[in-house]
Design a protein around this motif. Sequence first.
Motif, PDB file in Angstrom:
ATOM      1  N   ALA A  63      95.202 -24.827 -61.123  1.00 27.05           N
ATOM      2  CA  ALA A  63      94.418 -23.593 -61.062  1.00 27.05           C
ATOM      3  C   ALA A  63      94.750 -22.844 -59.774  1.00 27.05           C
ATOM      4  O   ALA A  63      95.408 -23.373 -58.880  1.00 27.05           O
ATOM      5  CB  ALA A  63      92.930 -23.926 -61.116  1.00 27.05           C
ATOM      6  N   GLU A  64      94.266 -21.623 -59.688  1.00 25.84           N
ATOM      7  CA  GLU A  64      94.401 -20.835 -58.467  1.00 25.84           C
ATOM      8  C   GLU A  64      93.694 -21.553 -57.314  1.00 25.84           C
ATOM      9  O   GLU A  64      92.706 -22.261 -57.534  1.00 25.84           O
ATOM     10  CB  GLU A  64      93.773 -19.451 -58.650  1.00 25.84           C
ATOM     11  CG  GLU A  64      94.476 -18.559 -59.645  1.00 25.84           C
ATOM     12  CD  GLU A  64      95.733 -17.933 -59.081  1.00 25.84           C
ATOM     13  OE1 GLU A  64      95.785 -17.649 -57.865  1.00 25.84           O
ATOM     14  OE2 GLU A  64      96.680 -17.727 -59.864  1.00 25.84           O
ATOM     15  N   VAL A  65      94.173 -21.353 -56.111  1.00 25.92           N
ATOM     16  CA  VAL A  65      93.524 -21.924 -54.930  1.00 25.92           C
ATOM     17  C   VAL A  65      92.093 -21.377 -54.859  1.00 25.92           C
ATOM     18  O   VAL A  65      91.901 -20.159 -54.878  1.00 25.92           O
ATOM     19  CB  VAL A  65      94.273 -21.549 -53.636  1.00 25.92           C
ATOM     20  CG1 VAL A  65      93.529 -22.052 -52.414  1.00 25.92           C
ATOM     21  CG2 VAL A  65      95.689 -22.070 -53.657  1.00 25.92           C
ATOM     22  N   PRO A  66      91.091 -22.252 -54.816  1.00 30.50           N
ATOM     23  CA  PRO A  66      89.709 -21.760 -54.712  1.00 30.50           C
ATOM     24  C   PRO A  66      89.503 -21.012 -53.391  1.00 30.50           C
ATOM     25  O   PRO A  66      89.927 -21.478 -52.324  1.00 30.50           O
ATOM     26  CB  PRO A  66      88.870 -23.040 -54.735  1.00 30.50           C
ATOM     27  CG  PRO A  66      89.759 -24.082 -55.323  1.00 30.50           C
ATOM     28  CD  PRO A  66      91.148 -23.709 -54.934  1.00 30.50           C
ATOM     29  N   ALA A  67      88.852 -19.864 -53.468  1.00 25.87           N
ATOM     30  CA  ALA A  67      88.601 -19.059 -52.266  1.00 25.87           C
ATOM     31  C   ALA A  67      87.813 -19.855 -51.236  1.00 25.87           C
ATOM     32  O   ALA A  67      87.956 -19.632 -50.026  1.00 25.87           O
ATOM     33  CB  ALA A  67      87.851 -17.785 -52.645  1.00 25.87           C
ATOM     34  N   ARG A  68      87.020 -20.809 -51.689  1.00 26.22           N
ATOM     35  CA  ARG A  68      86.225 -21.650 -50.778  1.00 26.22           C
ATOM     36  C   ARG A  68      87.115 -22.521 -49.893  1.00 26.22           C
ATOM     37  O   ARG A  68      86.721 -22.912 -48.800  1.00 26.22           O
ATOM     38  CB  ARG A  68      85.306 -22.513 -51.629  1.00 26.22           C
ATOM     39  CG  ARG A  68      84.367 -23.364 -50.865  1.00 26.22           C
ATOM     40  CD  ARG A  68      83.424 -24.085 -51.808  1.00 26.22           C
ATOM     41  NE  ARG A  68      82.724 -25.117 -51.059  1.00 26.22           N
ATOM     42  CZ  ARG A  68      82.168 -26.147 -51.604  1.00 26.22           C
ATOM     43  NH1 ARG A  68      82.191 -26.311 -52.912  1.00 26.22           N
ATOM     44  NH2 ARG A  68      81.554 -27.040 -50.868  1.00 26.22           N
ATOM     45  N   ARG A  69      88.333 -22.862 -50.393  1.00 23.12           N
ATOM     46  CA  ARG A  69      89.253 -23.723 -49.639  1.00 23.12           C
ATOM     47  C   ARG A  69      89.976 -22.944 -48.545  1.00 23.12           C
ATOM     48  O   ARG A  69      89.943 -23.292 -47.389  1.00 23.12           O
ATOM     49  CB  ARG A  69      90.293 -24.349 -50.569  1.00 23.12           C
ATOM     50  CG  ARG A  69      89.700 -25.289 -51.581  1.00 23.12           C
ATOM     51  CD  ARG A  69      89.241 -26.590 -50.905  1.00 23.12           C
ATOM     52  NE  ARG A  69      88.714 -27.511 -51.875  1.00 23.12           N
ATOM     53  CZ  ARG A  69      89.426 -28.430 -52.498  1.00 23.12           C
ATOM     54  NH1 ARG A  69      90.703 -28.566 -52.246  1.00 23.12           N
ATOM     55  NH2 ARG A  69      88.854 -29.207 -53.381  1.00 23.12           N
ATOM     56  N   TRP A  70      90.692 -21.909 -48.963  1.00 25.39           N
ATOM     57  CA  TRP A  70      91.391 -21.040 -48.025  1.00 25.39           C
ATOM     58  C   TRP A  70      91.821 -19.789 -48.756  1.00 25.39           C
ATOM     59  O   TRP A  70      91.821 -19.735 -49.978  1.00 25.39           O
ATOM     60  CB  TRP A  70      92.585 -21.731 -47.354  1.00 25.39           C
ATOM     61  CG  TRP A  70      93.729 -22.082 -48.265  1.00 25.39           C
ATOM     62  CD1 TRP A  70      94.716 -21.250 -48.698  1.00 25.39           C
ATOM     63  CD2 TRP A  70      94.016 -23.346 -48.837  1.00 25.39           C
ATOM     64  NE1 TRP A  70      95.587 -21.908 -49.504  1.00 25.39           N
ATOM     65  CE2 TRP A  70      95.180 -23.216 -49.611  1.00 25.39           C
ATOM     66  CE3 TRP A  70      93.408 -24.597 -48.777  1.00 25.39           C
ATOM     67  CZ2 TRP A  70      95.751 -24.273 -50.310  1.00 25.39           C
ATOM     68  CZ3 TRP A  70      93.970 -25.644 -49.478  1.00 25.39           C
ATOM     69  CH2 TRP A  70      95.122 -25.470 -50.228  1.00 25.39           C
ATOM     70  N   GLY A 105      96.331 -28.489 -57.828  1.00 27.82           N
ATOM     71  CA  GLY A 105      95.286 -29.304 -58.434  1.00 27.82           C
ATOM     72  C   GLY A 105      94.234 -29.574 -57.377  1.00 27.82           C
ATOM     73  O   GLY A 105      94.521 -30.236 -56.378  1.00 27.82           O
ATOM     74  N   PHE A 106      93.035 -29.071 -57.560  1.00 24.43           N
ATOM     75  CA  PHE A 106      91.996 -29.148 -56.533  1.00 24.43           C
ATOM     76  C   PHE A 106      90.764 -29.872 -57.052  1.00 24.43           C
ATOM     77  O   PHE A 106      90.288 -29.606 -58.153  1.00 24.43           O
ATOM     78  CB  PHE A 106      91.595 -27.743 -56.078  1.00 24.43           C
ATOM     79  CG  PHE A 106      92.732 -26.985 -55.457  1.00 24.43           C
ATOM     80  CD1 PHE A 106      93.029 -27.145 -54.120  1.00 24.43           C
ATOM     81  CD2 PHE A 106      93.515 -26.140 -56.220  1.00 24.43           C
ATOM     82  CE1 PHE A 106      94.089 -26.462 -53.538  1.00 24.43           C
ATOM     83  CE2 PHE A 106      94.574 -25.455 -55.657  1.00 24.43           C
ATOM     84  CZ  PHE A 106      94.869 -25.617 -54.312  1.00 24.43           C
ATOM     85  N   LEU A 107      90.246 -30.792 -56.255  1.00 26.55           N
ATOM     86  CA  LEU A 107      88.987 -31.456 -56.573  1.00 26.55           C
ATOM     87  C   LEU A 107      87.832 -30.544 -56.197  1.00 26.55           C
ATOM     88  O   LEU A 107      87.879 -29.875 -55.161  1.00 26.55           O
ATOM     89  CB  LEU A 107      88.837 -32.757 -55.787  1.00 26.55           C
ATOM     90  CG  LEU A 107      89.817 -33.873 -56.092  1.00 26.55           C
ATOM     91  CD1 LEU A 107      89.569 -35.043 -55.154  1.00 26.55           C
ATOM     92  CD2 LEU A 107      89.706 -34.304 -57.533  1.00 26.55           C
ATOM     93  N   THR A 108      86.798 -30.541 -57.013  1.00 24.20           N
ATOM     94  CA  THR A 108      85.594 -29.811 -56.623  1.00 24.20           C
ATOM     95  C   THR A 108      84.794 -30.693 -55.665  1.00 24.20           C
ATOM     96  O   THR A 108      84.799 -31.917 -55.774  1.00 24.20           O
ATOM     97  CB  THR A 108      84.721 -29.460 -57.850  1.00 24.20           C
ATOM     98  OG1 THR A 108      84.431 -30.649 -58.561  1.00 24.20           O
ATOM     99  CG2 THR A 108      85.435 -28.483 -58.769  1.00 24.20           C
ATOM    100  N   ASP A 109      84.171 -30.103 -54.722  1.00 26.07           N
ATOM    101  CA  ASP A 109      83.338 -30.804 -53.736  1.00 26.07           C
ATOM    102  C   ASP A 109      84.083 -31.916 -53.003  1.00 26.07           C
ATOM    103  O   ASP A 109      83.517 -32.973 -52.708  1.00 26.07           O
ATOM    104  CB  ASP A 109      82.073 -31.369 -54.391  1.00 26.07           C
ATOM    105  CG  ASP A 109      81.212 -30.281 -55.004  1.00 26.07           C
ATOM    106  OD1 ASP A 109      81.156 -29.187 -54.411  1.00 26.07           O
ATOM    107  OD2 ASP A 109      80.613 -30.516 -56.066  1.00 26.07           O
ATOM    108  N   ALA A 110      85.349 -31.689 -52.689  1.00 24.49           N
ATOM    109  CA  ALA A 110      86.128 -32.692 -51.951  1.00 24.49           C
ATOM    110  C   ALA A 110      85.520 -32.962 -50.581  1.00 24.49           C
ATOM    111  O   ALA A 110      85.650 -34.061 -50.046  1.00 24.49           O
ATOM    112  CB  ALA A 110      87.572 -32.232 -51.798  1.00 24.49           C
TER     113      ALA A 110
END
Length: 84
Positions: free
Chosen positions: A43-50, A71-76
Motif C-alpha cells: 500500500a501507499e506509505v501511511p501519512a502517519r509514518r512519514w 508493506g506496513f503494519l498498523t500500530d507498529a
Amino acid sequence: MSRLRGPSSDDSIAIVGIDCRFPQAPNIEALWALLMAGEDAIAEVPARRWSAADFHDPSGGPGKVNNRTGGFLTDADAFDNEFF
C-alpha cells in the motif's frame, strides 16, 4: 559419522497456538483470507509514518527512495519490546 534418520512415530509434535501480524493482516485469520484471495499487502506509505513526498525521487539518490509503497503494519509503535 552420524546418520540422518527419517521421522518415526515417537517424533510427534503438536502446534498448540499461533499468532502473527502482517501488513493488512493483524491476525492469522486475516492472513489466510488475504492469501486465499490472492491479494498482496502493498500500500501507499501511511501519512502517519512519514511524508512520502519528502523522500520520494524516482531516480533515487542519497536520502531518497524511488517508490511510495511498501508493506506496513498498523500500530507498529504499539509493539511491547520490553516484554521480549
